[in-house]
Design a protein around this motif. Structure first.
Motif, PDB file in Angstrom:
ATOM      1  N   PRO A  69      -4.896  -8.975  -4.157  1.00 33.61           N
ATOM      2  CA  PRO A  69      -4.498 -10.092  -5.032  1.00 33.61           C
ATOM      3  C   PRO A  69      -2.979 -10.156  -5.170  1.00 33.61           C
ATOM      4  N   GLU A  70      -2.443 -11.367  -5.275  1.00 31.19           N
ATOM      5  CA  GLU A  70      -0.993 -11.538  -5.328  1.00 31.19           C
ATOM      6  C   GLU A  70      -0.364 -10.732  -6.457  1.00 31.19           C
ATOM      7  N   LYS A  71      -1.016 -10.726  -7.611  1.00 33.33           N
ATOM      8  CA  LYS A  71      -0.462  -9.974  -8.748  1.00 33.33           C
ATOM      9  C   LYS A  71      -0.322  -8.496  -8.428  1.00 33.33           C
ATOM     10  N   LYS A  72      -1.299  -7.980  -7.691  1.00 30.37           N
ATOM     11  CA  LYS A  72      -1.263  -6.577  -7.300  1.00 30.37           C
ATOM     12  C   LYS A  72      -0.101  -6.303  -6.347  1.00 30.37           C
ATOM     13  N   LEU A  73       0.138  -7.237  -5.441  1.00 35.58           N
ATOM     14  CA  LEU A  73       1.257  -7.098  -4.502  1.00 35.58           C
ATOM     15  C   LEU A  73       2.586  -7.114  -5.237  1.00 35.58           C
ATOM     16  N   VAL A  74       2.682  -8.023  -6.185  1.00 36.67           N
ATOM     17  CA  VAL A  74       3.905  -8.108  -6.994  1.00 36.67           C
ATOM     18  C   VAL A  74       4.131  -6.779  -7.714  1.00 36.67           C
ATOM     19  N   TYR A  75       3.060  -6.259  -8.282  1.00 31.82           N
ATOM     20  CA  TYR A  75       3.173  -4.992  -9.009  1.00 31.82           C
ATOM     21  C   TYR A  75       3.575  -3.854  -8.070  1.00 31.82           C
ATOM     22  N   LEU A  76       2.993  -3.849  -6.877  1.00 33.21           N
ATOM     23  CA  LEU A  76       3.342  -2.816  -5.894  1.00 33.21           C
ATOM     24  C   LEU A  76       4.830  -2.886  -5.527  1.00 33.21           C
ATOM     25  N   ILE A  77       5.299  -4.094  -5.281  1.00 29.83           N
ATOM     26  CA  ILE A  77       6.701  -4.279  -4.893  1.00 29.83           C
ATOM     27  C   ILE A  77       7.635  -3.805  -6.006  1.00 29.83           C
ATOM     28  N   SER A 125       7.544 -12.829   2.685  1.00 31.22           N
ATOM     29  CA  SER A 125       7.517 -12.373   4.081  1.00 31.22           C
ATOM     30  C   SER A 125       6.181 -11.745   4.443  1.00 31.22           C
ATOM     31  N   ILE A 126       5.678 -10.858   3.598  1.00 28.90           N
ATOM     32  CA  ILE A 126       4.437 -10.178   3.987  1.00 28.90           C
ATOM     33  C   ILE A 126       3.232 -11.107   3.860  1.00 28.90           C
ATOM     34  N   ARG A 127       3.286 -12.045   2.920  1.00 28.63           N
ATOM     35  CA  ARG A 127       2.139 -12.964   2.776  1.00 28.63           C
ATOM     36  C   ARG A 127       2.157 -14.046   3.855  1.00 28.63           C
ATOM     37  N   GLU A 128       3.279 -14.207   4.520  1.00 31.90           N
ATOM     38  CA  GLU A 128       3.333 -15.202   5.600  1.00 31.90           C
ATOM     39  C   GLU A 128       2.985 -14.597   6.964  1.00 31.90           C
ATOM     40  N   ASP A 129       3.574 -13.433   7.251  1.00 24.72           N
ATOM     41  CA  ASP A 129       3.472 -12.932   8.631  1.00 24.72           C
ATOM     42  C   ASP A 129       2.738 -11.609   8.799  1.00 24.72           C
ATOM     43  N   HIS A 130       2.283 -11.006   7.714  1.00 29.47           N
ATOM     44  CA  HIS A 130       1.682  -9.674   7.866  1.00 29.47           C
ATOM     45  C   HIS A 130       0.346  -9.555   7.162  1.00 29.47           C
ATOM     46  N   THR A 131      -0.361 -10.657   7.052  1.00 27.03           N
ATOM     47  CA  THR A 131      -1.606 -10.683   6.281  1.00 27.03           C
ATOM     48  C   THR A 131      -2.703  -9.808   6.877  1.00 27.03           C
ATOM     49  N   GLU A 132      -2.706  -9.660   8.201  1.00 24.25           N
ATOM     50  CA  GLU A 132      -3.780  -8.907   8.862  1.00 24.25           C
ATOM     51  C   GLU A 132      -3.470  -7.417   8.957  1.00 24.25           C
ATOM     52  N   GLU A 133      -2.332  -6.997   8.396  1.00 20.53           N
ATOM     53  CA  GLU A 133      -1.950  -5.592   8.512  1.00 20.53           C
ATOM     54  C   GLU A 133      -2.332  -4.802   7.268  1.00 20.53           C
ATOM     55  N   LEU A 173      10.875  -4.908   6.388  1.00 19.09           N
ATOM     56  CA  LEU A 173      10.259  -5.490   5.185  1.00 19.09           C
ATOM     57  C   LEU A 173      10.557  -4.675   3.935  1.00 19.09           C
ATOM     58  N   PHE A 174      10.461  -3.368   4.070  1.00 16.08           N
ATOM     59  CA  PHE A 174      10.711  -2.469   2.945  1.00 16.08           C
ATOM     60  C   PHE A 174      11.777  -1.466   3.383  1.00 16.08           C
ATOM     61  N   THR A 175      12.993  -1.944   3.486  1.00 16.37           N
ATOM     62  CA  THR A 175      14.085  -1.152   4.039  1.00 16.37           C
ATOM     63  C   THR A 175      14.421   0.029   3.125  1.00 16.37           C
ATOM     64  N   GLY A 176      14.252   1.223   3.663  1.00 18.23           N
ATOM     65  CA  GLY A 176      14.551   2.425   2.890  1.00 18.23           C
ATOM     66  C   GLY A 176      13.318   3.175   2.427  1.00 18.23           C
ATOM     67  N   VAL A 177      12.151   2.545   2.553  1.00 17.48           N
ATOM     68  CA  VAL A 177      10.911   3.223   2.163  1.00 17.48           C
ATOM     69  C   VAL A 177      10.538   4.241   3.232  1.00 17.48           C
ATOM     70  N   GLY A 178      10.233   5.457   2.808  1.00 19.69           N
ATOM     71  CA  GLY A 178       9.750   6.499   3.706  1.00 19.69           C
ATOM     72  C   GLY A 178       8.367   6.941   3.270  1.00 19.69           C
ATOM     73  N   ASN A 179       7.883   8.008   3.856  1.00 17.67           N
ATOM     74  CA  ASN A 179       6.495   8.410   3.623  1.00 17.67           C
ATOM     75  C   ASN A 179       6.218   8.795   2.171  1.00 17.67           C
ATOM     76  N   ILE A 180       7.170   9.422   1.516  1.00 20.62           N
ATOM     77  CA  ILE A 180       6.939   9.839   0.129  1.00 20.62           C
ATOM     78  C   ILE A 180       6.868   8.613  -0.785  1.00 20.62           C
ATOM     79  N   ILE A 181       7.816   7.722  -0.644  1.00 21.73           N
ATOM     80  CA  ILE A 181       7.831   6.519  -1.486  1.00 21.73           C
ATOM     81  C   ILE A 181       6.576   5.692  -1.234  1.00 21.73           C
ATOM     82  N   ARG A 182       6.183   5.588   0.023  1.00 25.27           N
ATOM     83  CA  ARG A 182       4.975   4.852   0.386  1.00 25.27           C
ATOM     84  C   ARG A 182       3.745   5.417  -0.334  1.00 25.27           C
TER      85      ARG A 182
END
Length: 244
Positions: free
Chosen positions: A175-183, A128-136, A147-156
């Motif tokens: 990098p995609e690997k970094k995104l995977v790791y973040l998720i 989802s984020i790599r398709e529609d939110h690349t410029e954000e 996209l990240f249901t339940g994430v608040g400021n602390i978790i972020r």
DNA sequence: TCCAATGTTTCGCC
DNA sequence: GGGCGAAACATTGG
């Protein structure tokens, strides 16, 4: 005061009310409560920062916002915005927003994005984020409840620090690997958060949220509003890489 | 006493 | 209409 794990924590406290029959619903919230009368609670569920009381044909969503709270068999001096009464007990919500939905939660919400649900699907979120939110900026995207249901400021903040990513990095530059790791990190930290709640130690166990210096190398942290989201953001300028 | 804060919606103004 | 900012919310803790 609630991010996703806090709501799951509340849900866990309410397990004994499953199957019980509500004798009356009350509170100053504008929602029509007339249908909640001598009916059985089929289930109690969460979706992100929402708590759901599921009845046969409809369910009630409770959202605590920033100031909301819940008490079981206790009352505050101010009136509850929503309350469920039982013959020998009651659940009271303060400064909570409520909404009545027809049908069942899965008719209305996509559980694949909820970081604390069994149905959570990290690949779906990545796609989802790599398709529609690349410029954000990733710091903004993390607070998007679709996209990240339940994430608040602390978790972020804590997840970006653990994944060593600067919140102002655009999604397309990471990098995609970094995104995977973040998720993965977001989900792992959310469960840690849930565990910390048992001993009320979320803030003391945080690495950089509301802190002054980086625990790793004592660098002074930056604490200011970043991105489009007007929320205070903590960043270690040394540990967290700004991808560009 | 004052201020900021784990959130979201609504309203006014371009 | 959209985007942006401010206000609002029976609050609370430092």
């Amino acid at each position: 005061m609630p991010e996703g794990p806090s709501i799951v924590f509340l849900k866990n406290k309410l397990q004994r009310f499953k199957g019980q029959t509500v004798s009356e619903a009350s509170g100053y919230s504008e929602m029509d409560k007339s249908a909640i009368d001598h009916i059985k609670i089929m289930d109690i569920e969460t979706y992100g920062k929402n708590l759901f009381f599921v009845f046969k044909d409809f369910f009630v969503g409770v959202h605590l916002g920033l100031f909301g709270s819940m008490l079981v068999n206790k009352r505050k001096k101010v009136n509850a915005s929503f309350a469920l009464h039982f013959p020998h007990s009651e659940i009271n919500f303060y400064v909570a927003k409520t909404h009545l939905y027809q049908g069942k939660p899965s008719d209305h919400f996509n559980f694949k994005t909820d970081i604390l649900k069994k149905e959570y699907d990290g690949e779906f979120v990545l796609k989802s984020i790599r398709e529609d939110h690349t410029e954000e900026m990733i710091g903004d995207v993390l607070l998007d409840q679709k996209l990240f249901t339940g994430v608040g400021n602390i978790i972020r903040i804590e997840s970006l620090y653990r994944a060593k990513i600067h919140p102002d990095s655009l999604v397309k530059d990471i990098p995609e690997k970094k995104l995977v790791y973040l998720i993965e990190t977001v989900v792992n930290y959310a469960y840690e958060f849930l565990d910390f709640l048992k001993n009320d130690e979320v803030k003391e166990k945080a690495l950089i949220y509301e802190k002054k210096i980086c625990p790793k190398d004592k660098t002074e942290l930056i604490a200011e509003e970043m991105g489009k989201v007007h929320r205070k953001t903590y960043v270690c300028p040394k540990c967290q890489k700004l991808y560009s």
